[in-house]
Scaffold this active site. Structure first.
Site, short mmCIF file in Angstrom:
data_model
loop_
_atom_site.label_atom_id
_atom_site.label_comp_id
_atom_site.label_asym_id
_atom_site.label_seq_id
_atom_site.Cartn_x
_atom_site.Cartn_y
_atom_site.Cartn_z
N CYS A 1 10.95 16.46 21.80
CA CYS A 1 10.17 17.01 20.69
C CYS A 1 9.01 16.08 20.41
O CYS A 1 8.84 15.08 21.09
CB CYS A 1 11.05 17.15 19.45
SG CYS A 1 11.83 15.61 18.96
N HIS B 1 11.16 21.20 10.77
CA HIS B 1 10.23 20.39 9.97
C HIS B 1 9.69 21.16 8.78
O HIS B 1 9.00 20.62 7.95
CB HIS B 1 9.08 19.88 10.83
CG HIS B 1 9.56 18.97 11.92
ND1 HIS B 1 9.75 19.39 13.21
CD2 HIS B 1 9.94 17.67 11.88
CE1 HIS B 1 10.21 18.38 13.93
NE2 HIS B 1 10.33 17.32 13.15
N ARG C 1 3.61 6.19 5.69
CA ARG C 1 4.80 6.14 6.51
C ARG C 1 4.80 4.91 7.41
O ARG C 1 3.84 4.68 8.13
CB ARG C 1 4.81 7.37 7.38
CG ARG C 1 6.02 8.19 7.51
CD ARG C 1 7.35 7.65 7.34
NE ARG C 1 8.12 8.12 8.47
CZ ARG C 1 8.58 9.36 8.58
NH1 ARG C 1 8.42 10.24 7.63
NH2 ARG C 1 9.24 9.72 9.65
N ILE D 1 21.09 20.12 17.83
CA ILE D 1 20.48 19.01 18.56
C ILE D 1 21.19 17.69 18.30
O ILE D 1 20.94 16.70 18.99
CB ILE D 1 18.97 18.93 18.23
CG1 ILE D 1 18.31 20.29 18.47
CG2 ILE D 1 18.25 17.88 19.05
CD1 ILE D 1 18.49 20.87 19.87
N GLU E 1 26.26 12.73 13.74
CA GLU E 1 25.48 11.48 13.63
C GLU E 1 25.42 10.92 12.21
O GLU E 1 24.46 10.25 11.83
CB GLU E 1 24.05 11.68 14.17
CG GLU E 1 24.02 12.15 15.62
CD GLU E 1 22.61 12.36 16.19
OE1 GLU E 1 21.65 11.74 15.70
OE2 GLU E 1 22.49 13.15 17.14
N GLU F 1 11.44 21.44 21.47
CA GLU F 1 10.74 21.96 20.29
C GLU F 1 9.73 23.01 20.74
O GLU F 1 8.84 22.73 21.53
CB GLU F 1 10.02 20.80 19.61
CG GLU F 1 9.14 21.20 18.46
CD GLU F 1 8.38 20.00 17.88
OE1 GLU F 1 8.81 18.85 18.09
OE2 GLU F 1 7.37 20.23 17.22
N CYS G 1 15.13 20.74 16.60
CA CYS G 1 15.39 19.30 16.54
C CYS G 1 16.64 19.08 15.70
O CYS G 1 17.28 20.04 15.26
CB CYS G 1 14.17 18.58 15.96
SG CYS G 1 14.17 16.80 16.20
N LEU H 1 0.83 -1.21 0.00
CA LEU H 1 0.00 0.00 0.00
C LEU H 1 0.86 1.25 0.00
O LEU H 1 0.58 2.23 -0.70
CB LEU H 1 -0.93 -0.01 1.23
CG LEU H 1 -1.88 1.19 1.32
CD1 LEU H 1 -2.79 1.29 0.11
CD2 LEU H 1 -2.72 1.12 2.61
N LYS H 2 1.93 1.22 0.78
CA LYS H 2 2.84 2.37 0.81
C LYS H 2 3.34 2.69 -0.60
O LYS H 2 3.26 3.83 -1.06
CB LYS H 2 4.02 2.05 1.72
CG LYS H 2 5.14 3.07 1.67
CD LYS H 2 6.42 2.49 2.24
CE LYS H 2 7.56 3.48 2.10
NZ LYS H 2 7.41 4.65 2.97
#
Ligand code: GLN
Ligand code: ZN
Length: 715
Positions: free
Chosen positions: A605, A656, A477, A393, A446, A627, A688, A17-18
């Site tokens: 957040c 975001h 998602r 962050i 990271e 956040e 974030c 479905l994704k």
């Protein structure tokens, strides 16, 4: 004895479905093509239930994007696919509906904006019934899932007036839907009212009385509750006019104790955990069955919809055989439901195990000493930070190049040494850039991590990763939570090499970067043979060793991220204090052994934290970055009223959003913050991590942020 489940995953064993949704949005799949994929998934779910031998075949549980949206349309009237996806995702003209957590799960639903009329009559449900009948399922063997009118309203948002104003019109739609399902010869309607598991609310209770009264023409109704016990609502539930009630006996074990079951009413026993991936043992089922009335007409079921577990464990052949053998995803749960329904029908009841004594020592607090007032000057002497210190962050952009390198390395096309060497270069570039940009506390970026939980799970004992264990988070998602299947321990240091490498490149302090125990637990499927608190403490103890190793390696600042700090909060107020006690304690265990000079940061957040400032303050982190920019800093007012005691970094760039705030906008936000929190305790940082942004955006935004701090330092 009858058997059924409350709903199947919709996404497909291979996320069909994704991929169909994403192709449709890109324009490479037609609407017809998308609907065909959906039809196939529904057919497969029905077939799986039938093959397992379940008595009721559950339909109506499918949704292309979100079941709350789908159910809203059943009452409100159908919309074109384009309009549905506009509600879900927005477009250049309109904002999407808000999205929020479905009770205390990791699924997110769309919050319906009321304001339409309720002119639907379950068009899509009827179509699904027709589809199932055409496939050879008799209508009277179908159980149709419908989100109850009361839960639908309780979860909705009304831009003017109260959501309850529209109840009478909604009830008419509800009765229309039921009448049509009755005409179609449907056996049962599973009407989901999970609001019953919340603390009682008089408006909700009144609405339930109005909806579930006798008279309407309807298939038989199974009033379905889940995610907690509903014993506090016993009197109300007994008085409602329904033919059966489903109880979640996993989250709400023991709720049947002393419940005098109404004559003739079906009792559906949710004894198989719809939210976790382990096969149920006899002991567990015995506990869940405690208090089952002897005379009732019993059904066996999953505790809730299987939406919350992956589809099928059988392809997970890379896992150790004994672990694989313990797994039960949706497909396996169907067999478990059937097995237990057969056992109960034979009277083959498991024996109730003795209750182990509770370990009272679990919740002893280990808050850091000395307190913040003494630590702060010691840290200042060690770190020499300017006023309004700037930081980020943790993550820097995960560029396409890095993702390609990682996948090349994972499939063996790039050797480990070359992969590591390139990561080091990227890390060094990020360090130099941060240094030049004038940030005060730097991060390594990271780059070696895909995901903040996976990165540590891969290095800890007790975690395992599936190949296809996807669950829907929202829309297209999906997430693939790791399994915590055994005791958690840290065989060797996890981040010390990266941290020391980064610290070796600069004279400024580098912040060590760890994922906190609550988040490590919350975003995993956790073994269910031990209390969650105990697993959280195991993780905390492993992380504490890492914290101490980082400190010994010369890191003066260490951040322990807890974005999921609030996510595991129990739905009922009476259960919340116990959760907070261990969640806070897990953080203390992680950080409280460091020297007073070592500065501990935490970051939060994704949630609204205004109702748990006490618990956030109890963490006693030296610096909390949080956040705030999306809420236009209103969270800060809560911090003022609460008099948050330690240092605070309210996010001033909403990462975001692709929009980059100007330097002056950031200055304004910081000045607003300074009216609320003493400037000596304020930090300057984004909302974030930056892993989803690209470098040009990051460079512009961070440059603005550093300049904003400079302006504030000038007064
Ligand atoms: N340190 C993490 C990062 O920057 C934090 C992510 C998060 O809060 N979700 O990516
Ligand atoms: Zn975050």
């Amino acid at each position: 004895m009858k058997s059924h489940i409350l709903g199947m995953p919709r996404i497909g064993a291979r996320r069909e479905l994704k991929f169909a949704l994403e192709s449709f949005w890109k324009g490479t799949l037609t609407e017809q093509g998308l609907q065909q994929v959906a039809r196939n998934l529904r057919a497969e779910n029905r077939r799986r239930q039938r093959d397992a031998g379940l008595d009721w075949i559950t339909v109506g549980d499918f949704a292309l994007y979100d079941h709350v949206l789908t159910n809203f349309l059943r009452y409100a009237g159908p919309l074109s696919l384009e309009d549905q996806f506009r509600r879900a995702r927005g477009d250049s003209q309109s904002r999407p509906w808000d999205m929020t957590k479905w009770f205390d799960t990791n699924y997110h639903y769309l919050v319906p904006e009321l304001g339409t009329t309720w002119s639907g009559s379950g068009e899509d449900l009827l179509a699904e019934v027709t589809e199932a009948v055409a496939d050879g399922y008799p209508a009277d063997r179908l159980k149709v899932v419908l989100l109850g009118p009361v839960t639908l309203l309780a979860l909705s948002h009304a831009s003017s007036g109260s959501v309850w104003d529209s109840l009478p019109a909604l009830i008419s739609a509800w009765e229309r839907i039921l009448a049509r399902l009755a005409d179609a010869g449907v056996g049962w309607v599973q009407v989901d009212e999970p609001v019953l598991a919340l603390d009682a609310d008089p408006r909700i209770d009144e609405a339930l009385r109005q909806v579930y009264r006798s008279g309407a023409r309807s298939p038989r109704l199974l009033l379905t509750t889940y995610f907690g016990a509903v014993a506090h609502q016993r009197g109300l539930i007994d008085s409602l006019c329904v033919d059966g009630v489903h109880l979640d006996l996993v989250r709400g074990a023991g709720q049947l104790d002393g419940w005098v079951w109404p004559q003739g009413r079906v009792l559906s026993l949710g004894i198989l955990d719809g939210r976790n991936v382990w096969k149920a043992g006899d002991d567990q089922v015995a506990q869940r069955l405690a208090g089952v009335p002897a005379q009732a007409d019993l059904w066996v079921s999953s505790s809730c919809s299987l939406l919350h577990v992956p589809v099928d464990a059988s392809p997970e052949t890379a896992l150790a055989p004994d672990l694989r053998q313990r797994l039960s995803f949706a497909v396996q749960k169907l067999d478990e439901v059937k097995l237990w329904s057969d056992r109960l029908a034979r009277g083959d009841l498991p024996v109730v195990p003795p209750v182990p004594p509770r370990n009272a020592a679990l919740a002893s607090s280990r808050r850091r000493v000395p307190g913040f007032a003494i630590r702060q000057p010691l840290q200042q002497a060690a770190l020499h930070l300017p006023p309004w210190p700037t930081t980020t962050i943790g993550s820097f952009p995960q560029t396409a190049e890095i993702r390609q390198l990682r996948s090349a390395w994972k499939r063996g096309a790039l050797d480990a040494a070359a992969y590591q060497a390139r990561l080091k270069e990227v890390t060094a570039e990020a360090l130099h850039w941060q240094d030049e940009a004038g940030l005060d506390v730097l991060v390594h970026g990271e780059f070696e991590r895909t995901d903040m939980v996976e990165a540590f799970g891969e290095l800890l004992d007790g975690y395992a990763f599936t190949g296809l264990g996807w669950v829907q988070s929202y829309g297209s998602r999906c997430v693939k939570p790791p399994l915590i299947h055994a005791d958690v321990a840290r065989p060797r240091p996890m981040t010390v090499d990266w941290a020391t490498f980064a610290q070796g490149l600069t004279d400024k302090p580098v912040k060590g970067m760890l994922t906190g125990p609550v988040t490590m637990l919350q975003w995993a499927f956790v073994r269910d043979d031990k209390p969650r608190a105990e697993i959280a403490f195991q993780i905390a103890d492993a992380l504490r060793d890492e914290v101490l190793d980082l400190e010994a390696a010369g890191l003066k600042v260490i951040q322990v991220d807890e974005p999921a700090f609030r996510e595991g909060l129990p739905l009922r107020r009476e259960d919340q204090a116990a959760y907070w006690a261990w969640a806070v304690e897990a953080f203390h265990r992680t950080v409280s052994s460091v020297k007073p000079e070592t500065q501990i940061h935490t970051h939060m957040c994704y949630s609204d934290f205004s109702d748990c400032l006490d618990q956030i303050a109890a963490l006693d982190a030296d610096v909390l970055t949080i956040e705030t920019s999306r809420s236009a800093m209103t969270l800060l007012n809560h911090f003022r009223d609460f008099r948050y005691p330690n240092a605070l970094g309210p996010g001033i760039w909403d990462i975001h959003s692709p929009r980059i705030p100007s330097r002056d906008e950031m200055v304004d936000l910081l000045r607003a913050a300074a009216r609320v929190v003493d400037p000596s305790r304020l930090w300057v940082n984004p909302d974030c991590g930056l892993k989803t942004r690209d470098w040009p955006e990051v460079k512009t935004a961070i440059t603005n942020l550093v300049e904003a701090a400079r302006i504030l330092r000038q007064g």
